[in-house]
Design a protein around this motif. Structure first.
Motif, PDB file in Angstrom:
ATOM      1  N   MET A 181       0.871  -1.363   0.247  1.00  0.00           N
ATOM      2  CA  MET A 181       0.156  -0.188   0.313  1.00  0.00           C
ATOM      3  C   MET A 181       1.364   1.505  -0.041  1.00  0.00           C
ATOM      4  N   HIS A 182       1.960   1.170  -0.144  1.00  0.00           N
ATOM      5  CA  HIS A 182       2.240   2.070  -0.061  1.00  0.00           C
ATOM      6  C   HIS A 182       3.485   2.933  -1.513  1.00  0.00           C
ATOM      7  N   ALA A 183       3.062   1.946  -2.386  1.00  0.00           N
ATOM      8  CA  ALA A 183       3.272   2.394  -3.116  1.00  0.00           C
ATOM      9  C   ALA A 183       2.578   3.674  -4.199  1.00  0.00           C
ATOM     10  N   LEU A 184       1.921   4.351  -3.220  1.00  0.00           N
ATOM     11  CA  LEU A 184       1.428   5.427  -3.498  1.00  0.00           C
ATOM     12  C   LEU A 184       1.162   6.299  -2.683  1.00  0.00           C
ATOM     13  N   SER A 185       1.303   7.708  -2.538  1.00  0.00           N
ATOM     14  CA  SER A 185       1.310   8.595  -1.566  1.00  0.00           C
ATOM     15  C   SER A 185      -0.441   8.747  -0.881  1.00  0.00           C
ATOM     16  N   ILE A 186      -0.473   9.318   0.200  1.00  0.00           N
ATOM     17  CA  ILE A 186      -2.209   9.133   0.544  1.00  0.00           C
ATOM     18  C   ILE A 186      -2.858  10.138  -0.633  1.00  0.00           C
ATOM     19  N   PRO A 187      -2.645  11.706  -1.021  1.00  0.00           N
ATOM     20  CA  PRO A 187      -2.968  12.520  -1.333  1.00  0.00           C
ATOM     21  C   PRO A 187      -3.650  11.474  -3.121  1.00  0.00           C
ATOM     22  N   THR A 188      -2.825  10.763  -3.246  1.00  0.00           N
ATOM     23  CA  THR A 188      -2.814  10.140  -4.886  1.00  0.00           C
ATOM     24  C   THR A 188      -3.996   8.901  -3.977  1.00  0.00           C
ATOM     25  N   TRP A 189      -4.637   8.048  -2.827  1.00  0.00           N
ATOM     26  CA  TRP A 189      -4.956   7.264  -3.330  1.00  0.00           C
ATOM     27  C   TRP A 189      -6.090   7.510  -3.050  1.00  0.00           C
ATOM     28  N   VAL A 190      -6.490   9.168  -2.043  1.00  0.00           N
ATOM     29  CA  VAL A 190      -7.454   9.901  -2.083  1.00  0.00           C
ATOM     30  C   VAL A 190      -8.632   9.960  -3.307  1.00  0.00           C
ATOM     31  N   ILE A 191      -6.955  10.762  -4.018  1.00  0.00           N
ATOM     32  CA  ILE A 191      -8.204  10.613  -5.565  1.00  0.00           C
ATOM     33  C   ILE A 191      -8.236   9.715  -6.576  1.00  0.00           C
ATOM     34  N   HIS A 192      -7.625   8.275  -5.960  1.00  0.00           N
ATOM     35  CA  HIS A 192      -7.612   6.621  -6.934  1.00  0.00           C
ATOM     36  C   HIS A 192      -9.608   7.044  -6.486  1.00  0.00           C
ATOM     37  N   VAL A 193      -9.790   6.736  -4.579  1.00  0.00           N
ATOM     38  CA  VAL A 193     -10.751   6.488  -4.163  1.00  0.00           C
ATOM     39  C   VAL A 193     -12.304   6.839  -4.322  1.00  0.00           C
ATOM     40  N   SER A 194     -11.401   8.140  -4.335  1.00  0.00           N
ATOM     41  CA  SER A 194     -12.776   9.181  -4.519  1.00  0.00           C
ATOM     42  C   SER A 194     -13.212   8.975  -5.939  1.00  0.00           C
ATOM     43  N   SER A 195     -12.386   8.688  -7.167  1.00  0.00           N
ATOM     44  CA  SER A 195     -13.341   8.498  -8.768  1.00  0.00           C
ATOM     45  C   SER A 195     -13.212   7.615  -8.053  1.00  0.00           C
ATOM     46  N   VAL A 196     -13.578   6.834  -7.806  1.00  0.00           N
ATOM     47  CA  VAL A 196     -14.196   5.494  -8.168  1.00  0.00           C
ATOM     48  C   VAL A 196     -15.726   5.531  -7.341  1.00  0.00           C
ATOM     49  N   ILE A 197     -15.854   5.732  -6.406  1.00  0.00           N
ATOM     50  CA  ILE A 197     -17.047   6.485  -5.770  1.00  0.00           C
ATOM     51  C   ILE A 197     -17.757   7.015  -6.492  1.00  0.00           C
ATOM     52  N   GLU A 198     -17.289   8.302  -6.785  1.00  0.00           N
ATOM     53  CA  GLU A 198     -18.302   9.245  -7.843  1.00  0.00           C
ATOM     54  C   GLU A 198     -18.442   8.389  -9.334  1.00  0.00           C
ATOM     55  N   TRP A 199     -17.552   7.635 -10.235  1.00  0.00           N
ATOM     56  CA  TRP A 199     -17.870   6.514 -10.727  1.00  0.00           C
ATOM     57  C   TRP A 199     -19.819   6.155 -10.504  1.00  0.00           C
ATOM     58  N   VAL A 200     -19.495   5.207  -9.019  1.00  0.00           N
ATOM     59  CA  VAL A 200     -20.559   4.699  -9.244  1.00  0.00           C
ATOM     60  C   VAL A 200     -21.663   5.567  -8.660  1.00  0.00           C
TER      61      VAL A 200
END
Length: 105
Positions: free
Chosen positions: A1-20
């Protein structure tokens, strides 16, 4: 889980939530308008969602080489998703331009 920074994780997860949320809102719009072609658009959005989930999964496991097949699946679902979205948009455009009104009722 260290491959991405916290802000990048926020973008990834929020993008999935927005798409749903977008899929759900498009479905509701189809129900409200009575135009079934919008339901088709919500179905056409699913491959792109799967693509995003593949990317998040791969990153969650620190880009493990054993899960590299997820990268191929993600790319494939992106192509499939782009094609299904194009087709759904064309069907909506065609129905709005008077080409086929049979599915709207």
């Amino acid at each position: 889980m260290h491959a991405l920074s916290i802000p990048t994780w926020v973008i990834h997860v929020s993008s999935v939530i927005e798409w749903v949320a977008a899929i759900w809102l498009v479905w509701i719009y189809g129900e409200v308008t009575g135009n079934r072609y919008w339901w088709g658009l919500s179905w056409a959005m699913l491959p792109a969602l799967l693509s995003a989930m593949c990317a998040c999964t791969w990153h969650f496991f620190d880009n493990a080489s054993s899960l590299e097949w997820l990268v191929t699946l993600q790319a494939s679902m992106t192509v499939v998703g782009n094609c299904t979205l194009c087709a759904a948009a064309w069907w909506i455009w065609r129905s709005a331009s008077g080409g086929d009104r049979s599915q709207q009722e």
